[in-house]
Design an enzyme around this catalytic site. Structure first.
Site, mmCIF file in Angstrom:
data_model
loop_
_atom_site.group_PDB
_atom_site.id
_atom_site.type_symbol
_atom_site.label_atom_id
_atom_site.label_comp_id
_atom_site.label_asym_id
_atom_site.label_seq_id
_atom_site.Cartn_x
_atom_site.Cartn_y
_atom_site.Cartn_z
ATOM 1 N N THR A 17 -2.137 -0.496 1.896
ATOM 2 C CA THR A 17 -2.039 -0.677 3.345
ATOM 3 C C THR A 17 -3.407 -0.935 3.955
ATOM 4 O OG1 THR A 17 -1.619 0.546 5.387
ATOM 5 C CG2 THR A 17 -2.089 1.881 3.464
ATOM 6 N N ASP A 18 -3.416 -1.639 5.075
ATOM 7 C CA ASP A 18 -4.700 -1.846 5.781
ATOM 8 C C ASP A 18 -5.209 -0.542 6.382
ATOM 9 O OD1 ASP A 18 -2.875 -1.566 7.874
ATOM 10 O OD2 ASP A 18 -3.470 -3.392 8.920
ATOM 11 N N GLU A 19 -4.345 0.482 6.448
ATOM 12 C CA GLU A 19 -4.773 1.750 7.058
ATOM 13 C C GLU A 19 -5.887 2.423 6.246
ATOM 14 O OE1 GLU A 19 -1.602 4.178 8.689
ATOM 15 O OE2 GLU A 19 -0.333 2.428 8.921
ATOM 16 N N TYR A 32 -1.780 10.331 5.298
ATOM 17 C CA TYR A 32 -1.096 9.186 4.670
ATOM 18 C C TYR A 32 -2.110 8.161 4.170
ATOM 19 C CZ TYR A 32 0.988 4.524 4.448
ATOM 20 O OH TYR A 32 1.325 3.266 4.049
ATOM 21 N N LYS A 77 -3.207 6.971 0.330
ATOM 22 C CA LYS A 77 -3.114 5.583 -0.160
ATOM 23 C C LYS A 77 -4.483 5.111 -0.659
ATOM 24 C CE LYS A 77 -0.011 3.113 -0.021
ATOM 25 N NZ LYS A 77 1.091 2.862 -1.007
HETATM 26 P P1 NAD Z 1 9.664 3.561 2.802
HETATM 27 O O1 NAD Z 1 9.304 4.940 3.216
HETATM 28 O O2 NAD Z 1 10.666 2.797 3.600
HETATM 29 O O3 NAD Z 1 10.200 3.578 1.300
HETATM 30 C C1 NAD Z 1 9.594 4.343 0.298
HETATM 31 C C2 NAD Z 1 10.536 4.374 -0.898
HETATM 32 O O4 NAD Z 1 9.899 5.115 -1.937
HETATM 33 C C3 NAD Z 1 11.872 5.081 -0.599
HETATM 34 O O5 NAD Z 1 12.925 4.327 -1.144
HETATM 35 C C4 NAD Z 1 11.738 6.422 -1.313
HETATM 36 O O6 NAD Z 1 12.968 6.939 -1.765
HETATM 37 C C5 NAD Z 1 10.831 6.047 -2.475
HETATM 38 N N1 NAD Z 1 10.085 7.196 -2.993
HETATM 39 C C6 NAD Z 1 9.399 8.126 -2.278
HETATM 40 N N2 NAD Z 1 8.856 9.023 -3.117
HETATM 41 C C7 NAD Z 1 9.189 8.649 -4.381
HETATM 42 C C8 NAD Z 1 8.906 9.158 -5.666
HETATM 43 N N3 NAD Z 1 8.174 10.272 -5.828
HETATM 44 N N4 NAD Z 1 9.398 8.516 -6.744
HETATM 45 C C9 NAD Z 1 10.156 7.408 -6.599
HETATM 46 N N5 NAD Z 1 10.467 6.876 -5.408
HETATM 47 C C10 NAD Z 1 9.978 7.489 -4.306
HETATM 48 O O7 NAD Z 1 8.283 2.782 2.717
HETATM 49 P P2 NAD Z 1 7.977 1.249 3.010
HETATM 50 O O8 NAD Z 1 7.705 1.081 4.450
HETATM 51 O O9 NAD Z 1 8.991 0.399 2.344
HETATM 52 O O10 NAD Z 1 6.597 1.105 2.253
HETATM 53 C C11 NAD Z 1 6.546 0.680 0.888
HETATM 54 C C12 NAD Z 1 5.099 0.636 0.448
HETATM 55 O O11 NAD Z 1 4.342 -0.242 1.287
HETATM 56 C C13 NAD Z 1 4.404 1.996 0.542
HETATM 57 O O12 NAD Z 1 3.595 2.148 -0.581
HETATM 58 C C14 NAD Z 1 3.587 1.909 1.818
HETATM 59 O O13 NAD Z 1 2.435 2.727 1.721
HETATM 60 C C15 NAD Z 1 3.233 0.426 1.845
HETATM 61 N N6 NAD Z 1 3.013 -0.109 3.175
HETATM 62 C C16 NAD Z 1 3.989 -0.074 4.129
HETATM 63 C C17 NAD Z 1 3.756 -0.630 5.379
HETATM 64 C C18 NAD Z 1 4.816 -0.674 6.442
HETATM 65 O O14 NAD Z 1 4.568 -1.218 7.533
HETATM 66 N N7 NAD Z 1 6.006 -0.175 6.220
HETATM 67 C C19 NAD Z 1 2.528 -1.218 5.674
HETATM 68 C C20 NAD Z 1 1.544 -1.198 4.683
HETATM 69 C C21 NAD Z 1 1.807 -0.675 3.437
HETATM 70 P P1 TYD Z 2 4.356 3.507 13.034
HETATM 71 O O1 TYD Z 2 5.547 2.617 13.096
HETATM 72 O O2 TYD Z 2 4.562 4.961 12.747
HETATM 73 O O3 TYD Z 2 3.342 2.847 12.015
HETATM 74 P P2 TYD Z 2 1.787 3.230 11.700
HETATM 75 O O4 TYD Z 2 1.505 4.564 12.241
HETATM 76 O O5 TYD Z 2 1.771 3.215 10.204
HETATM 77 O O6 TYD Z 2 0.975 2.143 12.310
HETATM 78 O O7 TYD Z 2 3.606 3.424 14.427
HETATM 79 C C1 TYD Z 2 3.165 2.181 14.962
HETATM 80 C C2 TYD Z 2 2.399 2.483 16.245
HETATM 81 O O8 TYD Z 2 3.340 2.972 17.224
HETATM 82 C C3 TYD Z 2 1.358 3.572 16.110
HETATM 83 O O9 TYD Z 2 0.246 3.252 16.942
HETATM 84 C C4 TYD Z 2 2.046 4.823 16.630
HETATM 85 C C5 TYD Z 2 2.972 4.277 17.689
HETATM 86 N N1 TYD Z 2 4.238 5.014 17.888
HETATM 87 C C6 TYD Z 2 4.636 5.376 19.192
HETATM 88 O O10 TYD Z 2 3.933 5.117 20.193
HETATM 89 N N2 TYD Z 2 5.832 6.007 19.343
HETATM 90 C C7 TYD Z 2 6.636 6.310 18.270
HETATM 91 O O11 TYD Z 2 7.717 6.925 18.459
HETATM 92 C C8 TYD Z 2 6.223 5.930 16.956
HETATM 93 C C9 TYD Z 2 7.064 6.244 15.749
HETATM 94 C C10 TYD Z 2 5.013 5.273 16.821
#
Ligand code: NAD
Ligand code: TYD
Length: 350
Positions: free
Chosen positions: A134-136, A159, A163
């Site tokens: 993630t970019d975070e 988090y 990562k």
């Molecule tokens: P998500 O929370 O929707 O899904 C995570 C999945 O991992 C779930 O299906 C969960 O059951 C599974 N999981 C959790 N713990 C596990 C374990 N111990 N063993 C096996 N499976 C397990 O997450 P997402 O949003 O789909 O993110 C996927 C990946 O992308 C993550 O690594 C996250 O850090 C990265 N990512 C997500 C975002 C975003 O915007 N959603 C942005 C940047 C990076």
């Molecule tokens: P989120 O979807 O949790 O992603 P991330 O924290 O990984 O960027 O949140 C996106 C942005 O929205 C973040 O600045 C937090 C804000 N946010 C709210 O203002 N209200 C909410 O209920 C949630 C879940 C997030």
């Protein structure tokens, strides 16, 4: 016939990736390892039920015996690690599981892959470990500039720190053992199957149910939104053609303040679904602890190296997303009916 071990493939991005890949390629097999936490739902994978090229295994990426068995049973070419605890707010309340899954789970996958792939003469031909990051991990930006692959890691939340820890372990396996790895670091994804605790699906769900829309702090934090299918395409390109040992940033060129997102969702639902949904639902709430101000990616490297660019503009992507949630209300009902209901009630007292 290439075999992928995809972890976390029942979550938001992982399931989109599995569906994308099995639609695009008929000559691959995907072993999908997912623990099915609250965030993982088999319903996301309904489209590939019965597809012989998709094998679902419920289990934990931290389970050494299980992952070793998968490497013994299947001739795995690629590991694509999506599995993670992914919600920043949860990480602030319960950091331990983030260290467990995100750091130790990654180390376990790396180690099992190393045991299966390393030869005296070097590494098995054509294999690769890909980490979805993630970019975070870069921390927070000021008003100008972008995250580059060379930006030093400076994570803040439990988090993003977990990562970053995982990324460093991947780098260690590359630097120490010469393991063939790649890492992608993407910005905030949005699209179908996004669990409704994250901002965009939470807003859609709450609008449809006439619930308050919680905006943290002043609502002016900025995220760079990437349509999930564009992200899946980027990962596929990096696994196939990305340079070994490299990091690629993946971003949508779609920076928006949170309040802009809130108002966009309200306006669409007001105009197209329910004209009683208005900005009166907006509720400014206490800010998130350690809330990163701005994320923004310049995806120049992946564009130059691989020709990837984000195809979906935010204007198009957000309508597609809202429409998907409107067409799949039962999905929202199903995925939020378990533990999540209690969590939500505790967070927002409603
Ligand atoms: P998500 O929370 O929707 O899904 C995570 C999945 O991992 C779930 O299906 C969960 O059951 C599974 N999981 C959790 N713990 C596990 C374990 N111990 N063993 C096996 N499976 C397990 O997450 P997402 O949003 O789909 O993110 C996927 C990946 O992308 C993550 O690594 C996250 O850090 C990265 N990512 C997500 C975002 C975003 O915007 N959603 C942005 C940047 C990076
Ligand atoms: P989120 O979807 O949790 O992603 P991330 O924290 O990984 O960027 O949140 C996106 C942005 O929205 C973040 O600045 C937090 C804000 N946010 C709210 O203002 N209200 C909410 O209920 C949630 C879940 C997030």
């Amino acid at each position: 016939m290439k075999t992928y071990l995809v972890t976390g493939g029942a979550g938001f991005i992982g399931s989109n990736f599995v569906l994308y890949m099995l639609k695009k390629y008929t000559d691959i097999t995907i072993i999908n390892l997912d623990k099915l936490t609250y965030a993982g739902n088999l319903e996301n994978l309904k489209e590939v039920q019965g597809n012989p090229n998709h094998i679902f295994v419920q289990g934990d990426i931290c389970d050494k015996d299980l992952v070793t068995t998968l490497f013994e049973k299947y001739d795995i070419d690629y590991v694509v690690n999506f599995a993670a605890e992914s919600h920043v707010d949860r990480s602030i309340k319960e950091p331990e599981i983030f260290a467990q899954t995100n750091v130790l789970g990654t180390v376990n996958l790396l180690n099992c892959a190393k045991n299966a792939w390393e030869r005296e003469s070097g590494w098995k031909e054509g294999v690769r470990y890909h980490q979805v990051s993630t970019d975070e991990v870069y921390g927070s930006l000021g008003e100008t500039g972008y995250f580059m692959e060379t930006t030093p890691l400076d994570p803040h939340s439990p988090y993003s720190s977990s990562k970053a820890g995982a990324d460093f372990m991947v780098k260690a396996y590359s630097d120490t053992y010469n393991m063939p790895v790649t890492i992608t670091r993407c910005s905030n994804n949005y699209g179908p199957y996004h669990f409704p605790e994250k901002l965009i699906p939470l807003l859609i769900n709450n609008c449809l149910n006439h619930k308050d829309l919680p905006v943290y702090g002043d609502g002016l934090n900025i995220r760079d939104w990437l349509y999930v299918e564009d992200h899946c395409k980027a990962i596929d390109m990096v696994i196939r053609n990305g340079r070994i040992g490299e990091v690629y940033n993946v971003g949508g060129h779609n920076e928006r303040t949170n309040i802009q997102i809130v108002k966009t969702v309200i306006a669409y639902i007001h105009d197209n679904v329910d004209n009683t949904v208005t900005e009166d639902l907006i509720k400014y709430v206490e800010d998130r602890k350690g809330h990163d101000r701005r994320y923004g990616i310049a995806p120049d490297k992946i564009k130059e190296d691989l020709g990837w660019y984000p195809e979906t503009t935010f204007e198009v992507g957000i309508i597609k997303t809202i429409q998907w949630y409107l067409d799949n209300r039962q999905w929202i009902e199903n995925v939020t009916s378990g533990d999540y209901k209690h969590y939500y009630a505790k967070m927002y007292n409603n």
